[in-house]
Design a protein around this motif. Structure first.
Motif, PDB file in Angstrom:
ATOM      1  N   UNK A 135      59.741-142.771   9.226  1.00 12.65           N
ATOM      2  CA  UNK A 135      59.661-143.380   7.899  1.00 12.65           C
ATOM      3  C   UNK A 135      59.281-142.383   6.811  1.00 12.65           C
ATOM      4  N   UNK A 136      58.464-141.378   7.152  1.00 11.59           N
ATOM      5  CA  UNK A 136      58.090-140.445   6.091  1.00 11.59           C
ATOM      6  C   UNK A 136      59.275-139.594   5.643  1.00 11.59           C
ATOM      7  N   UNK A 137      60.286-139.424   6.530  1.00 12.10           N
ATOM      8  CA  UNK A 137      61.490-138.690   6.137  1.00 12.10           C
ATOM      9  C   UNK A 137      62.497-139.587   5.430  1.00 12.10           C
ATOM     10  N   UNK A 138      62.402-140.888   5.704  1.00 15.39           N
ATOM     11  CA  UNK A 138      63.470-141.786   5.259  1.00 15.39           C
ATOM     12  C   UNK A 138      63.098-142.661   4.077  1.00 15.39           C
ATOM     13  N   UNK A 139      61.799-142.715   3.732  1.00 13.79           N
ATOM     14  CA  UNK A 139      61.425-143.654   2.682  1.00 13.79           C
ATOM     15  C   UNK A 139      62.089-143.264   1.361  1.00 13.79           C
ATOM     16  N   UNK A 140      62.414-144.279   0.567  1.00  8.64           N
ATOM     17  CA  UNK A 140      63.115-144.002  -0.690  1.00  8.64           C
ATOM     18  C   UNK A 140      62.176-143.410  -1.727  1.00  8.64           C
ATOM     19  N   UNK A 141      62.736-142.733  -2.688  1.00 10.52           N
ATOM     20  CA  UNK A 141      61.961-142.276  -3.833  1.00 10.52           C
ATOM     21  C   UNK A 141      61.291-140.932  -3.654  1.00 10.52           C
ATOM     22  N   UNK A 142      61.303-140.373  -2.472  1.00 14.42           N
ATOM     23  CA  UNK A 142      60.653-139.077  -2.279  1.00 14.42           C
ATOM     24  C   UNK A 142      61.628-137.960  -2.619  1.00 14.42           C
ATOM     25  N   UNK A 143      61.483-137.435  -3.806  1.00 14.70           N
ATOM     26  CA  UNK A 143      62.479-136.486  -4.308  1.00 14.70           C
ATOM     27  C   UNK A 143      61.901-135.100  -4.549  1.00 14.70           C
ATOM     28  N   UNK A 144      60.576-134.955  -4.410  1.00 11.64           N
ATOM     29  CA  UNK A 144      59.961-133.688  -4.777  1.00 11.64           C
ATOM     30  C   UNK A 144      59.972-132.719  -3.599  1.00 11.64           C
ATOM     31  N   UNK A 145      60.390-131.483  -3.888  1.00 18.58           N
ATOM     32  CA  UNK A 145      60.500-130.488  -2.825  1.00 18.58           C
ATOM     33  C   UNK A 145      59.285-129.569  -2.799  1.00 18.58           C
ATOM     34  N   UNK A 146      58.966-129.062  -1.623  1.00 19.46           N
ATOM     35  CA  UNK A 146      57.959-128.015  -1.493  1.00 19.46           C
ATOM     36  C   UNK A 146      58.525-126.748  -2.139  1.00 19.46           C
ATOM     37  N   UNK A 147      57.737-126.053  -2.997  1.00 25.62           N
ATOM     38  CA  UNK A 147      58.276-124.880  -3.689  1.00 25.62           C
ATOM     39  C   UNK A 147      58.535-123.708  -2.739  1.00 25.62           C
ATOM     40  N   UNK A 148      57.958-123.735  -1.553  1.00 29.04           N
ATOM     41  CA  UNK A 148      58.154-122.607  -0.633  1.00 29.04           C
ATOM     42  C   UNK A 148      59.236-122.865   0.408  1.00 29.04           C
ATOM     43  N   UNK A 149      59.151-123.985   1.128  1.00 30.95           N
ATOM     44  CA  UNK A 149      60.119-124.202   2.209  1.00 30.95           C
ATOM     45  C   UNK A 149      61.297-125.058   1.758  1.00 30.95           C
ATOM     46  N   UNK A 150      61.191-125.706   0.588  1.00 30.66           N
ATOM     47  CA  UNK A 150      62.322-126.466   0.061  1.00 30.66           C
ATOM     48  C   UNK A 150      62.454-127.866   0.623  1.00 30.66           C
ATOM     49  N   UNK A 151      61.602-128.231   1.552  1.00 30.41           N
ATOM     50  CA  UNK A 151      61.688-129.569   2.123  1.00 30.41           C
ATOM     51  C   UNK A 151      61.390-130.598   1.034  1.00 30.41           C
ATOM     52  N   UNK A 152      62.257-131.607   0.953  1.00 26.05           N
ATOM     53  CA  UNK A 152      62.153-132.538  -0.157  1.00 26.05           C
ATOM     54  C   UNK A 152      61.804-133.924   0.374  1.00 26.05           C
ATOM     55  N   UNK A 153      60.547-134.162   0.593  1.00 27.06           N
ATOM     56  CA  UNK A 153      60.186-135.477   1.102  1.00 27.06           C
ATOM     57  C   UNK A 153      58.871-135.954   0.495  1.00 27.06           C
ATOM     58  N   UNK A 154      58.553-135.436  -0.703  1.00 27.99           N
ATOM     59  CA  UNK A 154      57.270-135.773  -1.299  1.00 27.99           C
ATOM     60  C   UNK A 154      57.459-136.638  -2.530  1.00 27.99           C
ATOM     61  N   UNK A 155      56.518-137.553  -2.699  1.00 26.31           N
ATOM     62  CA  UNK A 155      56.595-138.499  -3.796  1.00 26.31           C
ATOM     63  C   UNK A 155      56.423-137.781  -5.129  1.00 26.31           C
ATOM     64  N   UNK A 156      55.565-136.756  -5.156  1.00 31.87           N
ATOM     65  CA  UNK A 156      55.298-136.035  -6.403  1.00 31.87           C
ATOM     66  C   UNK A 156      54.728-134.654  -6.075  1.00 31.87           C
ATOM     67  N   UNK A 157      54.374-133.918  -7.130  1.00 30.60           N
ATOM     68  CA  UNK A 157      53.865-132.563  -6.943  1.00 30.60           C
ATOM     69  C   UNK A 157      52.614-132.514  -6.085  1.00 30.60           C
TER      70      UNK A 157
END
Ligand SMILES: [Zn+2]
Ligand SMILES: [Zn+2]
Length: 401
Positions: free
Chosen positions: A289-311
Motif C-alpha cells: 500500500x505504501x507504494x500504491x497509495x494515490x497522491x504520493x508524488x514527491x520524489x527523494x532528491x537523491x535516489x529519485x524514488x517517488x512515493x512520498x506525500x510531501x517534502x
C-alpha cells in the motif's frame, strides 16, 4: 536474413540466461514513476528480439513449406504476433504467436479430432515438419483444436495457431479468433503509440501475474485489454493505473470488451480464476500500500524514488538512513545538517549555538533544528518541516522541496 539451423540445436541457447534475473514486485514498483525504466528492466532485450525473430521466421517458413507441399493453400502469408508482435514480452519469459490461415481448415473437424485426443490434419503436418527441421529445437508442450503450444529453441514459447477465415464460411466460432489477431494486435500497437505509459503498465501487470500461481489463469491478451481500460480510466501514471487494475481484480471484476471480431464480445474469467485473482490482488494492495497509495508524488532528491506525500516525507526517508543513495542514519543526518548549514537561506532553521560552531551534530537527540515562527526545536529536519506545515501552514523550502 540467412537462417542458421545449428544456432538453435545447441543444448543451451543462452538467450534467457542473458536476461537479467527476475526482479521482485517491490523493485519494479520503485520504478513505476519512470515508465522507460520499467521497460528497460522487464522488456525483451534487442538481442533477445533478434534471436526470437530469426527463430520465428524459421518456424513460419518451415510451416508454410510443409503445408504447401501437401497442397494446402495458405491465405495472406503467415503472421507473427502475440506479445512478441506487440512488444510486450517479458525478458525472462519470451512468448510469441504464429498464425496460419489455411483455406481448407475445418473448425468442426478440428474440434472433433481434439475431442478424440488427436492433432488435426494441419497440426500433424506442421508439427512433423518442424520437428524434422529443428529436432530438439521444437518441443510440443500442449495443444487445443486451433493452437499448438510449442517450446522453440529451448527458450521461446510459441502459440502456433492454425485456423481458417470465417468470412469464407460466414460462421462465428471461437476457433476463428486467430484470424483476427493481426487486426487486434494492430489496434493495441496503435493504442500503445498514443499512450506511452501503456507498455510499462502491461509489463508490470504481467510480471505481477507471473509471481503468484493464483494469477496464472488469466491470459496475457486478457490482461493487456484490461490494462487499456485502466489507462483510459485511471489517469496518466502507471502507479494509479496499476492500483486501479488491482482494485478491479480485488472486486472480482475481470470483464472487458474484446475487439476480436470472431470471439465473444466480452472477455471474462471464470468464477474460480476471478476468485483467485481477487484474493491475490487484495493481498498485493494491502502489502504494497505504501507504494500504491494515490497522491504520493514527491520524489527523494537523491535516489529519485517517488512515493512520498510531501517534502517532509522524503526527508524522513533520507533521515531514516534507508535511502539507497545515502546509507546509514548518522551519515544521512550529518549530510542533511551540512547541507542546511551551507546557505544563508537554510541556516535560519538551525539552532543558533550550532551555527556559532560550538557544537557538532554528533549527539543523538540533539535539537539541531529550530522553527522560525515559534522557536520550538527538533532533532530532525523532517519533524521541523512537518511542524511548520501543520502549525504555521508554511512550507520549509530546502533540499529542492
Ligand atoms: Zn532516497
Ligand atoms: Zn513553530
Amino acid at each position: 536474413m540467412p537462417y542458421n539451423d545449428d544456432e538453435w540445436h545447441g543444448r543451451e541457447s543462452g538467450c534467457e540466461k542473458r536476461a537479467p534475473p527476475r526482479p521482485s514486485l517491490e523493485e519494479v514498483l520503485r520504478l513505476v514513476d519512470a515508465p522507460e525504466r520499467v521497460e528497460r528492466r522487464l522488456r525483451m532485450t534487442d538481442d533477445q528480439r533478434i534471436r526470437c525473430h530469426k527463430l520465428l521466421e524459421g518456424f513460419a517458413r518451415t510451416a508454410y513449406r510443409v503445408l504447401e507441399d501437401e497442397g494446402c493453400e495458405i491465405a495472406e502469408g503467415i503472421y507473427v504476433g502475440g506479445s512478441f508482435g506487440r512488444r510486450t514480452a517479458l525478458n525472462y519469459k519470451l512468448d510469441a504467436d504464429i498464425v496460419i490461415i489455411a483455406e481448407d481448415f475445418d473448425v468442426h473437424q478440428a474440434q472433433h479430432d481434439y475431442n478424440n485426443g488427436a492433432l488435426n490434419w494441419h497440426q500433424g503436418i506442421v508439427l512433423d515438419g518442424l520437428q524434422q527441421k529443428f529436432r530438439r529445437g521444437c518441443e510440443y508442450v500442449a495443444g487445443s483444436p486451433w493452437c499448438l503450444k510449442l517450446k522453440a529453441g529451448e527458450f521461446l514459447r510459441v502459440d502456433l495457431i492454425i485456423t481458417g477465415n470465417p468470412e469464407w464460411t460466414h460462421e462465428r466460432h471461437r476457433g476463428f479468433s486467430g484470424a483476427d489477431s493481426q487486426n487486434v494486435d494492430r489496434q493495441i500497437l496503435s493504442f500503445a503509440m498514443r499512450h506511452p505509459e501503456y507498455r510499462a503498465l502491461v509489463l508490470v501487470a504481467k510480471h505481477w501475474r507471473n509471481l503468484d500461481s493464483r494469477a496464472t489463469g488469466i491470459t496475457s491478451y486478457h490482461l493487456e485489454l484490461l490494462c487499456m481500460e485502466a489507462v483510459r480510466q485511471c489517469g496518466s501514471n502507471v502507479r494509479d493505473q496499476f492500483r486501479c487494475l488491482l482494485e478491479r481484480f480485488a472486486s472480482g471484476d475481470t470483464a472487458v470488451n474484446n475487439p476480436n471480431r470472431f470471439n465473444p464480445k466480452v472477455l471474462e474469467s471464470g468464477r474460480r480464476v476471478a476468485a483467485d485473482l481477487a484474493d491475490y490482488a487484495a493481498e498485493t494492495l494491502d502489502y504494497y500500500r505504501r507504494h500504491l497509495r494515490p497522491g504520493n508524488r514527491t520524489a527523494c532528491p537523491l535516489c529519485g524514488e517517488r512515493r512520498f506525500l510531501n517534502g517532509s516525507g522524503a526527508v524522513a526517508h533520507l533521515e531514516s538512513g534507508s535511502c539507497v543513495k545515502c546509507r546509514g542514519q548518522e551519515n544521512a543526518q550529518k549530510t542533511i545538517y551540512d547541507f542546511m548549514g551551507g546557505s544563508r537561506q537554510t541556516q535560519q532553521y538551525l539552532t543558533p549555538m550550532i551555527t556559532n560552531g560550538s557544537h557538532g551534530h554528533g549527539s543523538s537527540g540533539y535539537q539541531a533544528y529550530q522553527c522560525t515562527h515559534c522557536d520550538r526545536t527538533f532533532a530532525k529536519l523532517s519533524a521541523l518541516m512537518q511542524h511548520m506545515q501543520d502549525r504555521h501552514q508554511k512550507t520549509l523550502h530546502a533540499l529542492g522541496f
